[in-house]
Write a protein that holds these residues in place. Structure first.
Motif, mmCIF file in Angstrom:
data_model
loop_
_atom_site.group_PDB
_atom_site.id
_atom_site.type_symbol
_atom_site.label_atom_id
_atom_site.label_comp_id
_atom_site.label_asym_id
_atom_site.label_seq_id
_atom_site.Cartn_x
_atom_site.Cartn_y
_atom_site.Cartn_z
ATOM 1 N N ALA A 13 31.759 35.219 48.289
ATOM 2 C CA ALA A 13 33.098 35.002 47.726
ATOM 3 C C ALA A 13 34.213 35.278 48.728
ATOM 4 O O ALA A 13 35.334 34.831 48.534
ATOM 5 C CB ALA A 13 33.291 35.904 46.511
ATOM 6 N N THR A 41 33.798 46.450 46.072
ATOM 7 C CA THR A 41 35.219 46.325 45.742
ATOM 8 C C THR A 41 35.864 47.580 46.342
ATOM 9 O O THR A 41 35.142 48.514 46.737
ATOM 10 C CB THR A 41 35.462 46.301 44.219
ATOM 11 O OG1 THR A 41 35.200 47.609 43.707
ATOM 12 C CG2 THR A 41 34.623 45.257 43.504
ATOM 13 N N GLY A 56 35.801 50.068 55.209
ATOM 14 C CA GLY A 56 34.909 49.654 54.118
ATOM 15 C C GLY A 56 35.106 48.212 53.705
ATOM 16 O O GLY A 56 34.960 47.860 52.529
ATOM 17 N N VAL A 114 43.597 37.947 47.493
ATOM 18 C CA VAL A 114 42.576 38.981 47.214
ATOM 19 C C VAL A 114 43.225 40.152 46.458
ATOM 20 O O VAL A 114 42.654 40.678 45.495
ATOM 21 C CB VAL A 114 41.902 39.460 48.527
ATOM 22 C CG1 VAL A 114 41.067 40.711 48.287
ATOM 23 C CG2 VAL A 114 41.020 38.347 49.098
ATOM 24 N N ARG A 176 39.082 31.758 42.857
ATOM 25 C CA ARG A 176 39.572 32.911 42.090
ATOM 26 C C ARG A 176 40.846 32.650 41.293
ATOM 27 O O ARG A 176 41.170 33.416 40.383
ATOM 28 C CB ARG A 176 39.852 34.089 43.043
ATOM 29 C CG ARG A 176 38.638 34.658 43.754
ATOM 30 C CD ARG A 176 37.571 35.156 42.788
ATOM 31 N NE ARG A 176 36.676 36.101 43.441
ATOM 32 C CZ ARG A 176 35.447 36.355 43.026
ATOM 33 N NH1 ARG A 176 34.950 35.718 41.979
ATOM 34 N NH2 ARG A 176 34.707 37.255 43.660
HETATM 35 O O1 99T Z 1 39.322 46.303 50.178
HETATM 36 C C1 99T Z 1 38.139 46.685 50.077
HETATM 37 O O2 99T Z 1 37.830 47.881 50.025
HETATM 38 C C2 99T Z 1 37.030 45.681 50.026
HETATM 39 N N1 99T Z 1 37.482 44.364 50.259
HETATM 40 C C3 99T Z 1 37.015 43.571 51.229
HETATM 41 O O3 99T Z 1 36.151 43.924 52.009
HETATM 42 C C4 99T Z 1 37.580 42.154 51.327
HETATM 43 C C5 99T Z 1 36.550 41.201 50.794
HETATM 44 S S1 99T Z 1 37.237 39.695 50.243
HETATM 45 N N2 99T Z 1 37.787 41.866 52.741
HETATM 46 C C6 99T Z 1 38.999 42.007 53.286
HETATM 47 O O4 99T Z 1 39.997 42.278 52.635
HETATM 48 C C7 99T Z 1 39.033 41.797 54.794
HETATM 49 C C8 99T Z 1 40.449 41.698 55.344
HETATM 50 C C9 99T Z 1 40.490 41.898 56.855
HETATM 51 N N3 99T Z 1 41.852 41.918 57.317
HETATM 52 C C10 99T Z 1 39.729 40.815 57.613
HETATM 53 O O5 99T Z 1 38.501 40.918 57.753
HETATM 54 O O6 99T Z 1 40.359 39.903 58.126
HETATM 55 C C11 99T Z 1 36.496 39.679 48.615
HETATM 56 C C12 99T Z 1 37.218 38.795 47.695
HETATM 57 C C13 99T Z 1 36.572 38.664 46.341
HETATM 58 O O7 99T Z 1 35.487 39.221 46.066
HETATM 59 O O8 99T Z 1 37.152 37.942 45.513
#
Ligand code: 99T
Length: 210
Positions: A13, A41, A56, A114, A176
């Motif tokens: 996703a 999450t 994370g 997101v 989403r």
């Molecule tokens: O924020 C968290 O703790 C877990 N979230 C993530 O790991 C999200 C997954 S998208 N990744 C990012 O926000 C990476 C952003 C970073 N600046 C990059 O790698 O470029 C999941 C979306 C969903 O499940 O709908």
């Protein structure tokens, strides 16, 4: 026999992970990476990932020597230097800064989408803050308006880091925020997206395919 020497912490996703996967496909490197699927999450972290990436977050890429790269911008830049074809990030000059800035706009759209997802899906109903969601969606809306107004020709020019980012961001909106209705407001962007969605790299990484 697998020739994978790197491990990508992955979720189908994630638009940030998808950027990495699309670049791997476009540069013929997909076999070099093994996927490790992570269900996380912000409030349901994964200890193994936290050990490698204190934020994370995915994507994170473990290299053959055990070192770990994050975030997606760094991983994409690293992988783009590991193949012999045309670079998908211009190495120097004005084009480099232009394409990276466009890629950053795509990342900003993904970040806001997101955060919208987490606020509307994860946060308990009674704690939700509508104004904050509206503000995040405003970022997405302004980003898409800017792409429609100023960047369509640049997107058509080459399927590189910038175009990959925009395509993955739009794919995430469809996944989403399916009622966001961006295609009616941005018809040129929609036409471009319909075209690039047919690329093998986009089809192979389509989150709707699971
Ligand atoms: O924020 C968290 O703790 C877990 N979230 C993530 O790991 C999200 C997954 S998208 N990744 C990012 O926000 C990476 C952003 C970073 N600046 C990059 O790698 O470029 C999941 C979306 C969903 O499940 O709908």
């Amino acid at each position: 026999m697998s020739i994978a020497t790197m491990t990508l912490f992955h979720s189908p996703a994630s638009p940030f992970v998808r950027k990495v996967l699309v670049l791997l496909h476009e540069t013929g490197q997909v076999d070099r990476v093994e996927l490790k699927t992570i269900n996380l999450t912000p409030v349901n972290p994964v200890a193994e990932l936290n050990a490698d990436n204190p934020a994370g977050k995915i994507p994170a890429l473990r290299l053959a020597d055990g070192s770990v790269l994050f975030d997606s911008r760094v991983i994409v830049e690293y992988l783009d230097q590991q193949h012999v074809g045309s670079p998908l990030i211009p190495r120097e000059g004005a084009a480099r800064w232009r394409r990276l800035t466009l890629a950053a706009l795509a990342d900003a759209i993904m970040d806001a989408a997101v955060l919208t997802r987490y606020e509307t899906f994860l946060r308990p109903q009674e704690k939700r803050w509508d104004e904050w969601v509206e503000a995040q969606q405003g970022k997405v809306r302004r980003g898409l308006e800017n792409l429609e107004r100023e960047h369509i020709a640049e997107l058509h020019a080459v399927f590189d880091v910038a175009a990959i980012g925009v395509a993955c961001g739009l794919g995430y909106l469809d996944l989403r925020m399916p009622d966001f209705g961006w295609r009616e407001r941005q018809p040129k962007l929609a036409a471009w997206y319909a075209e690039v969605s047919q690329r093998a790299s986009m089809v192979a990484t389509d989150p709707a395919r699971g």
